[in-house]
Design a protein around this motif. Sequence first.
Motif, PDB file in Angstrom:
ATOM      1  N   GLY A  99     -19.652  -4.368  -4.311  1.00 30.76           N
ATOM      2  CA  GLY A  99     -20.949  -5.049  -4.444  1.00 30.76           C
ATOM      3  C   GLY A  99     -21.771  -5.095  -3.153  1.00 30.76           C
ATOM      4  N   LEU A 100     -21.061  -4.831  -1.992  1.00 29.86           N
ATOM      5  CA  LEU A 100     -21.845  -4.560  -0.654  1.00 29.86           C
ATOM      6  C   LEU A 100     -22.215  -3.282  -0.591  1.00 29.86           C
ATOM      7  N   ILE A 101     -21.934  -2.318  -1.111  1.00 27.73           N
ATOM      8  CA  ILE A 101     -22.538  -0.940  -1.343  1.00 27.73           C
ATOM      9  C   ILE A 101     -23.970  -0.998  -1.954  1.00 27.73           C
ATOM     10  N   LEU A 102     -23.602  -1.461  -3.153  1.00 20.75           N
ATOM     11  CA  LEU A 102     -24.742  -1.613  -4.065  1.00 20.75           C
ATOM     12  C   LEU A 102     -25.811  -2.381  -3.456  1.00 20.75           C
ATOM     13  N   ASN A 103     -25.563  -3.551  -2.813  1.00 22.34           N
ATOM     14  CA  ASN A 103     -26.503  -4.235  -2.108  1.00 22.34           C
ATOM     15  C   ASN A 103     -27.212  -3.466  -1.135  1.00 22.34           C
ATOM     16  N   LYS A 104     -26.520  -2.585  -0.357  1.00 21.41           N
ATOM     17  CA  LYS A 104     -26.930  -1.865   0.709  1.00 21.41           C
ATOM     18  C   LYS A 104     -28.053  -0.824   0.228  1.00 21.41           C
ATOM     19  N   SER A 105     -27.551  -0.185  -0.566  1.00 24.38           N
ATOM     20  CA  SER A 105     -28.383   0.898  -1.342  1.00 24.38           C
ATOM     21  C   SER A 105     -29.551   0.438  -1.943  1.00 24.38           C
ATOM     22  N   HIS A 106     -29.500  -0.757  -2.344  1.00 22.80           N
ATOM     23  CA  HIS A 106     -30.847  -1.343  -2.840  1.00 22.80           C
ATOM     24  C   HIS A 106     -31.466  -1.882  -1.838  1.00 22.80           C
ATOM     25  N   GLU A 107     -31.336  -2.231  -0.657  1.00 22.87           N
ATOM     26  CA  GLU A 107     -32.031  -2.506   0.575  1.00 22.87           C
ATOM     27  C   GLU A 107     -32.475  -1.181   1.156  1.00 22.87           C
ATOM     28  N   PHE A 108     -31.721  -0.086   1.147  1.00 22.65           N
ATOM     29  CA  PHE A 108     -32.004   1.175   1.613  1.00 22.65           C
ATOM     30  C   PHE A 108     -33.413   1.631   0.699  1.00 22.65           C
ATOM     31  N   GLU A 159     -25.114   9.009   1.457  1.00 21.44           N
ATOM     32  CA  GLU A 159     -24.181   9.873   0.983  1.00 21.44           C
ATOM     33  C   GLU A 159     -22.701   9.413   1.205  1.00 21.44           C
ATOM     34  N   LYS A 160     -22.560   8.904   2.381  1.00 22.57           N
ATOM     35  CA  LYS A 160     -21.026   8.393   2.347  1.00 22.57           C
ATOM     36  C   LYS A 160     -20.726   7.229   1.507  1.00 22.57           C
ATOM     37  N   ASP A 161     -21.693   6.497   1.595  1.00 20.56           N
ATOM     38  CA  ASP A 161     -21.617   5.317   0.498  1.00 20.56           C
ATOM     39  C   ASP A 161     -21.338   5.659  -0.936  1.00 20.56           C
ATOM     40  N   ARG A 162     -22.275   6.800  -1.258  1.00 19.77           N
ATOM     41  CA  ARG A 162     -21.930   7.305  -2.625  1.00 19.77           C
ATOM     42  C   ARG A 162     -20.361   7.719  -3.003  1.00 19.77           C
ATOM     43  N   ARG A 163     -20.203   8.434  -2.063  1.00 20.06           N
ATOM     44  CA  ARG A 163     -18.554   8.577  -2.018  1.00 20.06           C
ATOM     45  C   ARG A 163     -17.634   7.527  -2.267  1.00 20.06           C
ATOM     46  N   LEU A 210     -18.275   4.917  -2.965  1.00 24.19           N
ATOM     47  CA  LEU A 210     -18.695   4.109  -4.351  1.00 24.19           C
ATOM     48  C   LEU A 210     -17.614   4.928  -5.572  1.00 24.19           C
ATOM     49  N   TYR A 211     -17.770   6.167  -5.371  1.00 26.74           N
ATOM     50  CA  TYR A 211     -17.089   6.951  -6.345  1.00 26.74           C
ATOM     51  C   TYR A 211     -15.522   6.892  -6.209  1.00 26.74           C
ATOM     52  N   GLN A 212     -15.063   6.471  -4.891  1.00 28.27           N
ATOM     53  CA  GLN A 212     -13.677   6.470  -4.868  1.00 28.27           C
ATOM     54  C   GLN A 212     -13.108   5.048  -5.057  1.00 28.27           C
ATOM     55  N   ILE A 213     -13.906   4.312  -5.211  1.00 27.86           N
ATOM     56  CA  ILE A 213     -13.800   2.645  -5.587  1.00 27.86           C
ATOM     57  C   ILE A 213     -13.604   2.894  -7.312  1.00 27.86           C
ATOM     58  N   GLU A 214     -14.772   3.376  -7.605  1.00 23.90           N
ATOM     59  CA  GLU A 214     -14.621   3.399  -8.976  1.00 23.90           C
ATOM     60  C   GLU A 214     -13.446   4.153  -9.738  1.00 23.90           C
ATOM     61  N   ARG A 215     -13.300   5.212  -9.059  1.00 23.72           N
ATOM     62  CA  ARG A 215     -11.774   5.959  -9.490  1.00 23.72           C
ATOM     63  C   ARG A 215     -10.519   4.992  -9.495  1.00 23.72           C
ATOM     64  N   ALA A 216     -10.409   4.123  -8.306  1.00 20.38           N
ATOM     65  CA  ALA A 216      -9.308   3.333  -7.801  1.00 20.38           C
ATOM     66  C   ALA A 216      -9.197   2.124  -9.039  1.00 20.38           C
ATOM     67  N   LEU A 217     -10.399   1.839  -9.341  1.00 21.77           N
ATOM     68  CA  LEU A 217     -10.591   0.793 -10.373  1.00 21.77           C
ATOM     69  C   LEU A 217     -10.314   1.015 -11.679  1.00 21.77           C
ATOM     70  N   ALA A 218     -10.578   2.278 -11.936  1.00 22.22           N
ATOM     71  CA  ALA A 218     -10.438   2.930 -13.273  1.00 22.22           C
ATOM     72  C   ALA A 218      -8.776   3.072 -13.587  1.00 22.22           C
ATOM     73  N   LYS A 219      -8.098   3.551 -12.263  1.00 21.55           N
ATOM     74  CA  LYS A 219      -6.678   3.507 -12.405  1.00 21.55           C
ATOM     75  C   LYS A 219      -5.869   2.228 -12.196  1.00 21.55           C
ATOM     76  N   ILE A 220      -6.582   1.263 -11.834  1.00 21.51           N
ATOM     77  CA  ILE A 220      -6.132   0.047 -11.949  1.00 21.51           C
ATOM     78  C   ILE A 220      -5.813  -0.261 -13.260  1.00 21.51           C
ATOM     79  N   SER A 221      -7.129  -0.369 -14.070  1.00 20.52           N
ATOM     80  CA  SER A 221      -7.298  -0.755 -15.167  1.00 20.52           C
ATOM     81  C   SER A 221      -6.320  -0.109 -16.351  1.00 20.52           C
ATOM     82  N   SER A 222      -6.178   1.254 -16.122  1.00 21.33           N
ATOM     83  CA  SER A 222      -5.271   2.167 -16.857  1.00 21.33           C
ATOM     84  C   SER A 222      -3.799   2.096 -16.416  1.00 21.33           C
TER      85      SER A 222
END
Length: 116
Positions: free
Chosen positions: A18-27, A58-62, A64-76
């Motif tokens: 959420g923080l990163i998404l907010n930040k990229s919106h501000e950006f 770019e760093k945030d995007r990376r 974010l990608y890691q977060i998504e991956r971890a979340l996907a692993k948690i749910s599986s």
Amino acid sequence: MDLTEIQALQQSLLEQKGLILNKSHEFRLEQADRSSYGDEAEVASGNVAEDLSLHLHEKDRRTLYQIERALAKISSGTYGQCESCGAEIGDRRLAVRPFSTLCVSCMEEQETIPRQ
Ligand SMILES: [Zn+2]
């Protein structure tokens, strides 16, 4: 890791996301704001700051990608398992590096392979 810890982690990952998404919106708002100045000298002097923003972005995007991956692993239900050998990565390692995808021995093995 027990269920409570996994849930706490999931919660914190969602917050980070959420923080990163907010930040990229501000950006983006900032970028739109800057482009309203048409002066070329302004644009030239703004390059360094702009590169920095792009880098952060770019760093945030990376992340974010890691977060998504971890979340996907948690749910599986595969969070904390080594992607290479399937062994437990270990709570202590995950506490330091929550986005680890390899156990220590697989990581060391990978690091000894020269990059191409
Ligand atoms: Zn492994």
